[in-house]
Design an enzyme around this catalytic site. Structure first.
Site, PDB file in Angstrom:
ATOM      1  N   LYS A  59      -2.217   4.686  -1.453  1.00 51.69           N
ATOM      2  CA  LYS A  59      -3.175   5.615  -0.864  1.00 51.69           C
ATOM      3  C   LYS A  59      -4.470   4.874  -0.499  1.00 51.69           C
ATOM      4  O   LYS A  59      -4.742   4.632   0.662  1.00 51.69           O
ATOM      5  CB  LYS A  59      -3.480   6.756  -1.832  1.00 51.69           C
ATOM      6  CG  LYS A  59      -2.267   7.431  -2.426  1.00 51.69           C
ATOM      7  CD  LYS A  59      -1.481   8.240  -1.415  1.00 51.69           C
ATOM      8  CE  LYS A  59      -0.378   9.020  -2.088  1.00 51.69           C
ATOM      9  NZ  LYS A  59       0.437   9.824  -1.168  1.00 51.69           N
ATOM     10  N   TRP A  68       3.119  16.549  -8.301  1.00 57.28           N
ATOM     11  CA  TRP A  68       3.136  15.328  -9.101  1.00 57.28           C
ATOM     12  C   TRP A  68       2.768  15.614 -10.539  1.00 57.28           C
ATOM     13  O   TRP A  68       3.270  14.958 -11.461  1.00 57.28           O
ATOM     14  CB  TRP A  68       2.236  14.277  -8.467  1.00 57.28           C
ATOM     15  CG  TRP A  68       2.697  13.958  -7.075  1.00 57.28           C
ATOM     16  CD1 TRP A  68       2.049  14.237  -5.907  1.00 57.28           C
ATOM     17  CD2 TRP A  68       3.947  13.378  -6.696  1.00 57.28           C
ATOM     18  NE1 TRP A  68       2.821  13.852  -4.828  1.00 57.28           N
ATOM     19  CE2 TRP A  68       3.993  13.334  -5.278  1.00 57.28           C
ATOM     20  CE3 TRP A  68       5.043  12.904  -7.421  1.00 57.28           C
ATOM     21  CZ2 TRP A  68       5.073  12.805  -4.581  1.00 57.28           C
ATOM     22  CZ3 TRP A  68       6.139  12.387  -6.724  1.00 57.28           C
ATOM     23  CH2 TRP A  68       6.141  12.344  -5.325  1.00 57.28           C
ATOM     24  N   ASP A 117      -3.943  10.758 -13.517  1.00 58.13           N
ATOM     25  CA  ASP A 117      -3.261  10.229 -12.343  1.00 58.13           C
ATOM     26  C   ASP A 117      -4.238  10.320 -11.177  1.00 58.13           C
ATOM     27  O   ASP A 117      -4.522  11.403 -10.682  1.00 58.13           O
ATOM     28  CB  ASP A 117      -1.998  11.052 -12.072  1.00 58.13           C
ATOM     29  CG  ASP A 117      -1.259  10.607 -10.813  1.00 58.13           C
ATOM     30  OD1 ASP A 117      -1.743   9.695 -10.117  1.00 58.13           O
ATOM     31  OD2 ASP A 117      -0.189  11.194 -10.536  1.00 58.13           O
TER      32      ASP A 117
END
Length: 356
Positions: free
Chosen positions: A192, A101, A168
């Site tokens: 999440k 990511w 992030d």
């Protein structure tokens, strides 16, 4: 049979959240209408997103210098949004490269200007967090990824950055206490620790905005969402309702400080067994192991079918590792009870007794 869900995301949520969401799909607030069919402008819908934003501010102790906005597109849309809002025309930004990511974030940011990768763990298949790097003072911002779901690593501390720090936190937001004031932007996909898939949150330092010289599309402009209080467009009412319910649940558990202690207990139990059991090996460097995602492999793949059968019998699901690592990945987000980790540990012990 009780199911123990170790899914990496979309992930496990508290049962009370599922129950209330299911009821709202049939009849929201005793209105005779489903939450799936109501206007996002309706008073009780507006209360949902306002409450969700307020709970993020409360649970994370967000200072007045920052605002909280909900957007769509997950963290992936935040990659270009961050660059649009913080990277000046002809400017430069610094990134750490710690996983898939982070790679994607770098790829998107390169469309907007010069990107300097100041530290990377790609040389070891991202099994550690780089350290000892210096954040340059001549960049517009510094970007990092706090937790890496695929590779099972996590930043245990953040650098003192001379420029706005962007992070992030998709896979460990609300799992431990952090000082929000140290960050220019924190963003996270909801799927999440926050709620169901369909939304993303951004916590933005307001005085950083409007200084890039760019003509930013309205939806990708943080100022748009701050001004419209996250209601610039038709937001996903059911998804934000799930976030609101999950944040209410977290508050009832005692907030972030309380859940952090439980998360530590889960991770300690999981890693203790990985290290003790001679049939398994952890894949992440010990000092950088994630509390959210424990990655490990079988030392002898010939026993995989046997271990998988024992997991199935015990009700342990979604434990398969990502293809870039292989093996297994136990994702232990906030809503996963300690009991589920204990069940998995017991299966690993029984497996050792049978095949060790």
């Amino acid at each position: 049979m009780k199911i123990h869900n170790f899914s990496a995301g979309p992930c496990i949520l508290p049962q009370v959240v599922f129950d209330k969401m299911a009821q709202a799909c049939l009849d929201f607030n005793n209105s005779g209408t489903s939450i799936l069919e109501i206007s996002h402008r309706r008073k009780d819908a507006v209360e949902v997103i306002d409450t969700a934003r307020a709970l993020v501010k409360e649970l994370m102790n967000v200072p007045e210098t920052h605002d909280v906005v909900f957007m769509q597109g997950g963290a992936s849309l935040q990659f270009p949004t961050v660059a649009y809002n913080l990277l000046k025309e002809g400017g430069k930004a610094a990134y750490t490269q710690t996983g898939k990511w982070a790679e994607n974030a770098i790829k998107e940011a390169k469309r907007f200007g010069e990107i300097e990768v100041i530290a990377s763990s790609k040389d070891q298949n991202y099994n550690y967090i780089p350290k000892g790097y210096t954040v340059p003072s001549d960049v517009d911002y510094f970007h990092c990824t706090s937790n890496n779901t695929i590779f099972g690593t996590q930043m245990k501390e953040f650098p003192n950055s001379p420029v706005p720090m962007v992070c992030d936190m998709s896979s460990d937001i609300l799992s431990r206490t952090i000082d929000v004031s140290k960050f220019g932007v924190i963003y996270a996909g909801a799927q999440k620790n926050m709620g169901p898939a369909g939304s993303a949150v951004a916590i933005v330092q307001k005085d950083l905005l409007g200084k890039t010289g760019r003509n930013i599309p309205d939806y990708l402009n943080y100022e748009t969402h701050i001004k419209k209080e996250s209601s610039f467009n038709t937001w996903p009412v059911i998804a934000i309702y799930g976030v609101m319910l999950n944040l209410q649940w977290l508050k009832e558990q005692g907030g972030v400080e309380a859940i952090a202690k439980i998360n530590t207990a889960k991770a300690d139990a999981m890693y203790a067994e990985i290290d003790r059991n001679g049939l398994f090996t952890g894949t992440a460097t010990t000092e950088d192991r994630s509390q959210m995602n424990a990655t490990f492999v079988l030392n002898n793949e010939d026993f995989k079918a046997d271990f998988d059968a024992m997991l199935k019998e015990a009700g342990v699901v979604s434990l398969a590792g990502h293809r870039d690592v292989g093996g297994y990945r136990a994702s232990m987000y906030n809503a996963l009870p300690l009991e589920s980790v204990q069940v998995l540990v017991e299966v690993m012990k029984q497996f050792e007794q049978k095949f060790g």
